[in-house]
Motif scaffolding. Structure first.
Motif, PDB file in Angstrom:
ATOM      1  N   GLY A  33     -22.165 -27.240 -19.676  1.00 30.06           N
ATOM      2  CA  GLY A  33     -21.221 -28.328 -19.435  1.00 30.06           C
ATOM      3  C   GLY A  33     -21.801 -29.699 -19.590  1.00 30.06           C
ATOM      4  O   GLY A  33     -23.025 -29.889 -19.697  1.00 30.06           O
ATOM      5  N   TRP A  34     -20.898 -30.647 -19.622  1.00 30.70           N
ATOM      6  CA  TRP A  34     -21.248 -32.075 -19.625  1.00 30.70           C
ATOM      7  C   TRP A  34     -20.619 -32.725 -18.398  1.00 30.70           C
ATOM      8  O   TRP A  34     -19.447 -32.495 -18.093  1.00 30.70           O
ATOM      9  N   PHE A  35     -21.413 -33.520 -17.729  1.00 27.81           N
ATOM     10  CA  PHE A  35     -20.962 -34.352 -16.629  1.00 27.81           C
ATOM     11  C   PHE A  35     -21.351 -35.792 -16.962  1.00 27.81           C
ATOM     12  O   PHE A  35     -22.194 -36.030 -17.825  1.00 27.81           O
ATOM     13  N   ARG A  36     -20.769 -36.730 -16.249  1.00 29.43           N
ATOM     14  CA  ARG A  36     -21.153 -38.127 -16.443  1.00 29.43           C
ATOM     15  C   ARG A  36     -21.150 -38.858 -15.108  1.00 29.43           C
ATOM     16  O   ARG A  36     -20.418 -38.497 -14.196  1.00 29.43           O
ATOM     17  N   GLN A  37     -21.965 -39.886 -15.066  1.00 29.38           N
ATOM     18  CA  GLN A  37     -22.049 -40.697 -13.852  1.00 29.38           C
ATOM     19  C   GLN A  37     -22.039 -42.162 -14.248  1.00 29.38           C
ATOM     20  O   GLN A  37     -22.972 -42.651 -14.899  1.00 29.38           O
ATOM     21  N   VAL A  46     -16.916 -33.486 -17.142  1.00 32.05           N
ATOM     22  CA  VAL A  46     -16.321 -33.955 -18.389  1.00 32.05           C
ATOM     23  C   VAL A  46     -15.751 -32.776 -19.178  1.00 32.05           C
ATOM     24  O   VAL A  46     -14.575 -32.750 -19.523  1.00 32.05           O
ATOM     25  N   ALA A  47     -16.599 -31.803 -19.481  1.00 32.64           N
ATOM     26  CA  ALA A  47     -16.165 -30.661 -20.282  1.00 32.64           C
ATOM     27  C   ALA A  47     -17.181 -29.548 -20.144  1.00 32.64           C
ATOM     28  O   ALA A  47     -18.336 -29.787 -19.790  1.00 32.64           O
ATOM     29  N   THR A  48     -16.742 -28.333 -20.446  1.00 31.48           N
ATOM     30  CA  THR A  48     -17.657 -27.213 -20.426  1.00 31.48           C
ATOM     31  C   THR A  48     -17.210 -26.168 -21.441  1.00 31.48           C
ATOM     32  O   THR A  48     -16.047 -26.142 -21.839  1.00 31.48           O
ATOM     33  N   ILE A  49     -18.156 -25.330 -21.831  1.00 37.05           N
ATOM     34  CA  ILE A  49     -17.884 -24.284 -22.807  1.00 37.05           C
ATOM     35  C   ILE A  49     -18.673 -23.045 -22.414  1.00 37.05           C
ATOM     36  O   ILE A  49     -19.769 -23.147 -21.883  1.00 37.05           O
ATOM     37  N   ALA A  55     -14.879 -20.418 -24.967  1.00 37.40           N
ATOM     38  CA  ALA A  55     -13.762 -20.992 -24.208  1.00 37.40           C
ATOM     39  C   ALA A  55     -14.143 -22.385 -23.715  1.00 37.40           C
ATOM     40  O   ALA A  55     -15.283 -22.600 -23.295  1.00 37.40           O
ATOM     41  N   THR A  56     -13.212 -23.303 -23.788  1.00 34.89           N
ATOM     42  CA  THR A  56     -13.500 -24.690 -23.422  1.00 34.89           C
ATOM     43  C   THR A  56     -12.567 -25.185 -22.332  1.00 34.89           C
ATOM     44  O   THR A  56     -11.418 -24.738 -22.221  1.00 34.89           O
ATOM     45  N   SER A  69     -18.419 -28.242 -28.293  1.00 37.34           N
ATOM     46  CA  SER A  69     -18.624 -27.110 -29.193  1.00 37.34           C
ATOM     47  C   SER A  69     -20.035 -26.580 -29.026  1.00 37.34           C
ATOM     48  O   SER A  69     -20.880 -27.221 -28.398  1.00 37.34           O
ATOM     49  N   ARG A  70     -20.294 -25.419 -29.620  1.00 34.56           N
ATOM     50  CA  ARG A  70     -21.612 -24.801 -29.473  1.00 34.56           C
ATOM     51  C   ARG A  70     -22.117 -24.301 -30.805  1.00 34.56           C
ATOM     52  O   ARG A  70     -21.331 -23.966 -31.688  1.00 34.56           O
TER      53      ARG A  70
END
Length: 123
Positions: A33-37, A46-49, A55-56, A69-70
């Motif tokens: 995943g992506w997180f932001r601060q 933010v998003a995960t896969i 699956a996103t 994407s991966r």
């Protein structure tokens, strides 16, 4: 597992950036995943896969603008960010989970974290 995030930088509103998260060591085929601060704020999802089936899942604030994407052979996950807004300014972190969690939108679901890459969007 070591995670290396890259691709951050300066952008203007409406521009695009692509972040990369390269991993080394053991690969767990669950969430990446992506997180932001943002300054003065808590870290947010933010998003995960899922590396297994692709699956996103996205936060509402980025849905339709960001794409995760991966590339499994390269052990890399990407975050394509389009139509950037000043409110997207933050340090972006990639993270990996050892196990499947239904709570994939929370920090607690992730076991490994990268060092973060700064994205600054000017108006």
């Amino acid at each position: 597992v070591q995670l290396q995030a890259s691709g951050g930088g300066l952008a203007q509103a409406g521009d695009s950036l692509r972040l990369s998260c390269a991993s080394s060591g053991r690969t767990f085929r669950n969430f990446r995943g992506w997180f932001r601060q943002a300054p003065g704020k808590e870290r947010q999802f933010v998003a995960t896969i899922t590396l297994s089936d692709g699956a996103t899942y996205y936060a509402d604030s980025v849905k339709g603008r960001f794409t995760i994407s991966r590339d499994n052979p390269k052990n890399t996950v990407y975050l394509q960010m389009n139509s950037l807004k000043p409110e997207d300014t933050a340090v972006y972190y990639c993270a990996a989970s050892k196990y499947y969690h239904s709570t994939y939108g929370t920090e607690a679901a992730y076991d490994y974290w990268g060092q973060g890459t700064l994205v600054t969007v000017s108006s």
